[in-house]
Design an enzyme around this catalytic site. Structure first.
Site, short mmCIF file in Angstrom:
data_model
loop_
_atom_site.label_atom_id
_atom_site.label_comp_id
_atom_site.label_asym_id
_atom_site.label_seq_id
_atom_site.Cartn_x
_atom_site.Cartn_y
_atom_site.Cartn_z
CB CYS A 110 1.47 88.43 29.93
SG CYS A 110 2.86 89.33 30.62
CB CYS A 166 4.15 96.03 28.79
SG CYS A 166 2.73 95.10 28.19
FE1 FES Z 1 2.92 91.19 29.49
FE2 FES Z 1 3.50 92.89 27.63
S1 FES Z 1 1.89 91.45 27.59
S2 FES Z 1 4.63 92.48 29.41
#
Ligand code: FES
Length: 124
Positions: free
Chosen positions: A33, A102
């Site tokens: 991400c 996360c």
């Molecule tokens: Fe990667 Fe939240 S989407 S830390």
């Protein structure tokens, strides 16, 4: 997507920023991400006197880092190392499945900061 608790913490995060005169710093990222989390701490006599975070990431990452830093302030290094992302998720009353990573970032950032401290003081 997020429950009320997560949104509440995200909107009013605690322990945001950088600890003055920190002696531990950990920065971790998630390649998929692209989010980055940094945690700084002031550790005295094996106790985490203060901890703060800077997160460049999603709402779950901000809520996780705020919650995780709050959970380790006042704890010994040993106890802080035992903190798992599952406990952070429980404290946040749940995260969507695609947002579990996360909370892992928060656990990893704490470990990275403590690792940094242990290297500084020569206990590693
Ligand atoms: Fe990667 Fe939240 S989407 S830390």
């Amino acid at each position: 997507m997020y429950n009320e608790k997560v949104m509440e913490v995200f909107k009013n995060p605690q322990h945001m920023g950088e600890v003055e005169n920190y002696n531990a710093i950990g920065t971790v990222g998630n390649e998929t991400c692209g989010d980055i989390m940094q945690i700084t701490m002031r550790i005295e006599n094996g106790i985490i006197e203060d901890a703060k975070f800077k997160t460049f990431g999603c709402a779950a990452a901000v809520a996780s880092s705020s919650t995780a830093t709050g959970m380790i302030i006042g704890k010994s290094i040993e106890d802080a190392l035992k903190l798992t992302n599952k406990e952070v998720i429980t404290e946040l009353e749940g995260l969507p499945p695609q947002k579990i990573h996360c909370s892992v970032l928060a656990e990893d950032a704490i470990r990275a900061a403590i690792d940094d401290y242990q290297k500084r003081v020569g206990s590693k």
